[in-house]
Design a protein around this motif. Structure first.
Motif, PDB file in Angstrom:
ATOM      1  N   GLY A  78      -5.303 -34.864  24.373  1.00  0.00           N
ATOM      2  CA  GLY A  78      -6.573 -34.938  25.102  1.00  0.00           C
ATOM      3  C   GLY A  78      -7.216 -33.577  25.262  1.00  0.00           C
ATOM      4  O   GLY A  78      -8.124 -33.383  26.069  1.00  0.00           O
ATOM      5  N   THR A 124      -7.716 -31.426  22.240  1.00  0.00           N
ATOM      6  CA  THR A 124      -8.078 -30.886  20.929  1.00  0.00           C
ATOM      7  C   THR A 124      -9.557 -30.487  20.921  1.00  0.00           C
ATOM      8  O   THR A 124     -10.440 -31.317  21.178  1.00  0.00           O
ATOM      9  CB  THR A 124      -7.763 -31.921  19.837  1.00  0.00           C
ATOM     10  OG1 THR A 124      -6.359 -32.150  19.877  1.00  0.00           O
ATOM     11  CG2 THR A 124      -8.149 -31.436  18.457  1.00  0.00           C
ATOM     12  N   GLU A 183       3.969 -30.595   6.802  1.00  0.00           N
ATOM     13  CA  GLU A 183       3.960 -29.712   7.968  1.00  0.00           C
ATOM     14  C   GLU A 183       5.348 -29.318   8.434  1.00  0.00           C
ATOM     15  O   GLU A 183       5.532 -28.221   8.946  1.00  0.00           O
ATOM     16  CB  GLU A 183       3.094 -30.240   9.116  1.00  0.00           C
ATOM     17  CG  GLU A 183       3.512 -31.502   9.784  1.00  0.00           C
ATOM     18  CD  GLU A 183       2.510 -32.003  10.842  1.00  0.00           C
ATOM     19  OE1 GLU A 183       1.782 -31.204  11.434  1.00  0.00           O
ATOM     20  OE2 GLU A 183       2.476 -33.227  11.063  1.00  0.00           O
ATOM     21  N   LYS A 219       1.023 -27.373  18.731  1.00  0.00           N
ATOM     22  CA  LYS A 219       0.993 -28.756  19.212  1.00  0.00           C
ATOM     23  C   LYS A 219      -0.415 -29.162  19.618  1.00  0.00           C
ATOM     24  O   LYS A 219      -0.875 -30.244  19.317  1.00  0.00           O
ATOM     25  CB  LYS A 219       1.934 -28.881  20.407  1.00  0.00           C
ATOM     26  CG  LYS A 219       1.958 -30.259  21.054  1.00  0.00           C
ATOM     27  CD  LYS A 219       2.830 -31.167  20.243  1.00  0.00           C
ATOM     28  CE  LYS A 219       2.802 -32.607  20.700  1.00  0.00           C
ATOM     29  NZ  LYS A 219       3.029 -33.524  19.579  1.00  0.00           N
ATOM     30  N   VAL A 238      -4.274 -28.037  19.649  1.00  0.00           N
ATOM     31  CA  VAL A 238      -5.203 -27.074  19.038  1.00  0.00           C
ATOM     32  C   VAL A 238      -6.457 -26.989  19.909  1.00  0.00           C
ATOM     33  O   VAL A 238      -7.424 -27.709  19.711  1.00  0.00           O
ATOM     34  CB  VAL A 238      -5.531 -27.465  17.590  1.00  0.00           C
ATOM     35  CG1 VAL A 238      -6.432 -26.437  16.932  1.00  0.00           C
ATOM     36  CG2 VAL A 238      -4.244 -27.593  16.773  1.00  0.00           C
TER      37      VAL A 238
HETATM   38  C1  G6P Z   1      -2.172 -30.633  15.969  1.00  0.00           C
HETATM   39  C2  G6P Z   1      -0.782 -31.222  16.037  1.00  0.00           C
HETATM   40  C3  G6P Z   1      -0.799 -32.615  15.400  1.00  0.00           C
HETATM   41  C4  G6P Z   1      -1.837 -33.485  16.069  1.00  0.00           C
HETATM   42  C5  G6P Z   1      -3.224 -32.823  16.069  1.00  0.00           C
HETATM   43  C6  G6P Z   1      -4.200 -33.583  16.959  1.00  0.00           C
HETATM   44  O1  G6P Z   1      -2.505 -30.368  14.661  1.00  0.00           O
HETATM   45  O2  G6P Z   1       0.147 -30.406  15.363  1.00  0.00           O
HETATM   46  O3  G6P Z   1       0.477 -33.202  15.502  1.00  0.00           O
HETATM   47  O4  G6P Z   1      -1.927 -34.691  15.391  1.00  0.00           O
HETATM   48  O5  G6P Z   1      -3.130 -31.507  16.588  1.00  0.00           O
HETATM   49  O6  G6P Z   1      -3.774 -33.479  18.285  1.00  0.00           O
HETATM   50  P1  G6P Z   1      -4.145 -34.493  19.410  1.00  0.00           P
HETATM   51  O7  G6P Z   1      -3.479 -33.939  20.643  1.00  0.00           O
HETATM   52  O8  G6P Z   1      -5.646 -34.474  19.529  1.00  0.00           O
HETATM   53  O9  G6P Z   1      -3.645 -35.836  19.050  1.00  0.00           O
END
Ligand code: G6P
Length: 612
Positions: free
Chosen positions: A355, A357, A492, A607, A609
């Motif tokens: 939640g 990203t 990855e 984890k 981003v």
């Molecule tokens: C990063 C993590 C991924 C994940 C992505 C989206 O790249 O390494 O595992 O799928 O972010 O993250 P979210 O928290 O939005 O699902």
């Protein structure tokens, strides 16, 4: 994606900060640092170090500094501006080492501010955007730290979770947030600031989530929250229900393996109390407030990044087919720069484990500004996405520690099935169809458990396939996004090259690379595109390519065509992505483990981003 921990209270041993920081390690970082105010010396001491938290700990232990202090701030950095050096690690400080701060986020206008501050005589020692904030606060500091922070923040464009201490106003911690997560842990005679709840569990379960443009002032016995104009705001204290135990490995070698083993539970948790079997329907309390608006939507966007984007894509196919709503899937980092055609009958579902990203959140804000209905499928309760969407459904997958998302993906897929039934039953989906999907959903955790029992067989296959350096993953329709997920997961965590592609696209390019050195993982359950998948597999076999198939139990024919088979139990076509994903997660895990990779923290990845 950096980690923040700040503490003020009765504990003066700074080891507490190191231990809390270790619980944030999973977020991915390249350096760590700490600053603490020692009351006896009336001075802030600090140490910053590239590498693991262990190196910071060793530096602190080696140092002649008193290890006693309060308040203290700790940080793990994931470089964005400026290389990975000790100087660029946080905390950052002003010219006179009066103000120390840690920061997650990006100061977008830092060049202009740096130029201006340099002209005013400020001296910089790092290449970071963050350092600018320390100098700005210094510029405005007249004895009261929060006032100086507020003045500085008014000049900053960008995002921040910021935690600041000062030796000239030492009995408080000041914090602020804009588009980067930050929460207060409310304890007994102590208050904590953290970028993530896992750093506070163990000490307190009471938390206050900061919102954008809020400034918090913490003392040992109190905390107050203000807006940037120093007007006090009321806040609600939430109770978090994750304990430390849940966030530990539970006997598995890696968090990732533990989390894959929790995939049946993730399905179970997502459906718990939500199925109405007799009505062939679901109950999603989080959508109650928008139920009538949802009846009227005519277009749906599904948005996510990384693994969550593949769940969104499966969701697109499901909702389109079973709820009859035109759907469009896109990744956050693309959609936010496009000019999609939107009207008031368009809604969007944002899918994210954390939640937090950045690209997903930025698109969410854009859609909100345009007045569209925004919905969330989120794992982390109280996260930015959960709070900013109009309504939503939690996946309830529990804390996911490994960087590569596994059980949260399964939780997302399951929740999207619930969404499909919900939206479908509001429209043309028949009672019979609703009942079929719901009754198959009930069986799914058991079917998932059956697949986990083939773990040792998958390990054996991993032994065979680990020597290859390039892989293709192919699938069609619902399992095309799963081919993308299988390839992403392998690359990855094992660092082997893997490419996911739609079966039908093979002859438009990828086939040129197929030979005995490039194996293909073909996802071909017995569904509406099975025959087409078999044709694709034949194309590969004709070029001496090795094929490992994921097929439906009882399909003996496939054994004659491919080299190896992993079977999954039979279910509805729409639900197969959940079952086909599980062996792919295990396959990626075992190859990476056999190659000795740092599975839970793959290099260069994080984890969560939280930068664009
Ligand atoms: C990063 C993590 C991924 C994940 C992505 C989206 O790249 O390494 O595992 O799928 O972010 O993250 P979210 O928290 O939005 O699902």
């Amino acid at each position: 994606m950096c980690g923040i921990f700040g503490y003020i209270g009765q504990n003066t041993n700074i080891e507490l900060g190191l231990n809390a920081l270790k619980r944030l390690e999973y977020r991915g970082y390249d350096s760590a640092g700490a600053a603490w105010f020692n009351d006896e010396k009336k001075e802030i001491f600090y140490i910053k170090k590239t590498g693991r938290i262990k190196s910071l700990e060793e530096e602190i232990n080696k140092s002649v500094f008193p290890k006693i202090g309060n308040p203290f701030i700790f940080h793990t950095r994931w470089a964005s501006h400026g290389g990975i050096t000790d100087a660029n690690a946080h905390p950052h400080y002003d010219c006179h080492k009066n103000i120390f701060l840690v920061h997650n986020g990006i100061v977008e206008n830092y060049r202009v501010l740096k130029q201006r501050l340099s002209e005013e005589g400020h001296k910089f020692y790092s290449d970071t955007d963050t350092e600018i904030i320390a100098h700005l606060i210094e510029k405005f500091f007249k004895g009261n730290l929060e006032e100086a922070v507020m003045s500085a923040l008014k000049l900053i464009e960008g995002t921040y979770a910021l935690v600041v201490i000062s030796q000239k106003d030492p009995n408080k911690i000041v914090a602020a947030r804009k588009s980067s997560p930050l929460l207060i842990g409310v304890g007994e005679k102590e208050n904590i600031l953290a970028s993530d709840a896992s750093a506070v569990i163990g000490r307190t379960k009471k938390v206050v989530y900061l919102n954008d443009d809020e400034v918090a002032v913490l003392t040992p016995n109190d905390f107050n929250i203000f807006n940037l104009d120093n007007i006090k705001k009321e806040k609600v204290i939430d109770e978090i229900d994750w304990d430390l135990e849940e966030a530990q490995k539970g006997g598995y070698k890696h968090f990732m393996l533990k989390e894959i083993m929790e995939e049946p539970e993730a399905i179970q948790n997502a459906i718990l109390g939500r199925l109405i079997e007799d009505d062939g329907n679901v109950k999603l309390g989080g959508l109650d407030s928008v139920e009538s608006r949802l009846r009227n939507i005519e277009k749906l966007f599904l948005i996510g990044c990384g693994t969550a984007s593949f769940a969104s894509q499966v969701g697109e196919y499901m909702i389109e087919e079973y709820a009859g709503i035109p759907c469009e899937f896109d990744i956050g980092s693309e959609l936010r720069y496009r000019k999609p055609i939107l009207d008031k009958k368009t809604a969007a579902i944002f899918v994210s484990q954390s939640g937090e990203t950045a690209d997903t959140l930025a698109t969410l804000k854009e859609f909100k500004n345009k007045g569209l209905l925004t919905l969330g499928i989120t794992n982390v309760v109280g996260s930015s996405q959960a709070r900013e969407t109009d309504a939503g459904v939690y996946t309830r997958s529990g804390p996911e520690i490994a960087v590569a998302s596994t059980k949260a993906f399964i939780g997302q897929l399951t929740t999207l099935i619930l969404f499909t039934v919900y939206l479908g039953r509001q429209r043309e989906m028949s009672l019979v169809m609703g009942k079929r999907i719901v009754s198959e959903l009930v069986k799914l955790p058991d079917l998932a458990n059956q697949i986990l029992k083939t773990d040792s067989e998958i390990r054996r296959l991993a032994e065979k396939y680990k020597k290859y350096h390039n892989f293709f993953f192919i699938g069609r329709k619902y399992n095309y996004p799963i081919a993308l997920e299988g390839a992403l997961k392998l690359k990855e965590i094992s660092y082997l090259h893997a490419e996911g592609t739609a079966g039908g696209e093979l002859k438009h390019g990828p086939l040129a690379l197929i030979d005995e050195n490039v194996p293909t993982i073909a996802i071909c359950p017995s569904d509406s595109v099975y025959e087409k998948m078999i044709s694709n597999i034949q194309e590969i076999k004709a070029r001496k390519g090795l094929v490992l198939a994921i097929a439906t139990e009882g399909n003996e024919e496939i054994k004659k065509i491919v080299d190896d088979v992993i079977y999954i139990p039979k279910t509805l076509e729409m639900l197969t992505p959940i079952l086909t994903t599980i062996p792919l997660h295990l396959f990626a895990y075992h190859i990476a483990d056999l190659l000795g990779r740092d599975i839970d923290k793959p290099k260069n990845l994080a984890k969560s981003v939280t930068i664009e």
